[in-house]
Design a protein around this motif. Structure first.
Motif: not given
Length: 132
Positions: A90-96
């Motif tokens: 799961i990725l939470y940050r838009e910059d990822q």
């Protein structure tokens, strides 16, 4: 009649990239779970959006999952299926999130702020081909 042919890994990735819908499965706390999802393929990863309080967001992070993408014709009895197996993240940050992946929109309404990335350890595919 029809017969099965194995797909190459490259062909499996190409077919999955050309398809919008798949099904993701994992072992949840009360047994197996399988859900239809929209996906996008980028850089040998499969990307999915999900809501913050979904069962997927709560259960798949760093878990083993399988994702099935297929296209089958019930009239001609031919088609193909591709299965990806690996660990979801799961990725939470838009910059990822890679820019080309950010265009993925889920069909159901509502916010989908989280991203699931599957970098599969195993990619297999089969094609059901009509006999001549």
């Amino acid at each position: 009649m029809a017969h099965l042919e194995e797909l190459t890994v490259e062909e499996s990735w190409r077919l999955a990239a050309d398809t919008q819908i798949s099904r993701i499965g994992w072992n949840g706390p009360r047994g197996p779970v399988v859900l239809p999802v929209n996906h996008v393929v980028h850089d040998e990863s499969v990307w999915i959006r999900t809501s913050a309080h979904s069962s997927m967001a709560e259960q798949v992070d760093e878990s083993a999952v399988a994702l099935l993408v297929d296209d089958l014709d019930p009239d001609t009895h031919v088609g193909w299926s591709v299965q990806f197996k690996g660990r979801a993240e799961i990725l939470y940050r838009e910059d990822q999130i890679p820019e080309v992946v950010k265009d993925l929109h889920s069909w159901p309404a509502g916010p989908r702020p989280l991203w699931v990335r599957l970098q599969p350890k195993e990619v297999t595919g089969r094609r059901l081909v009509a006999d001549a």
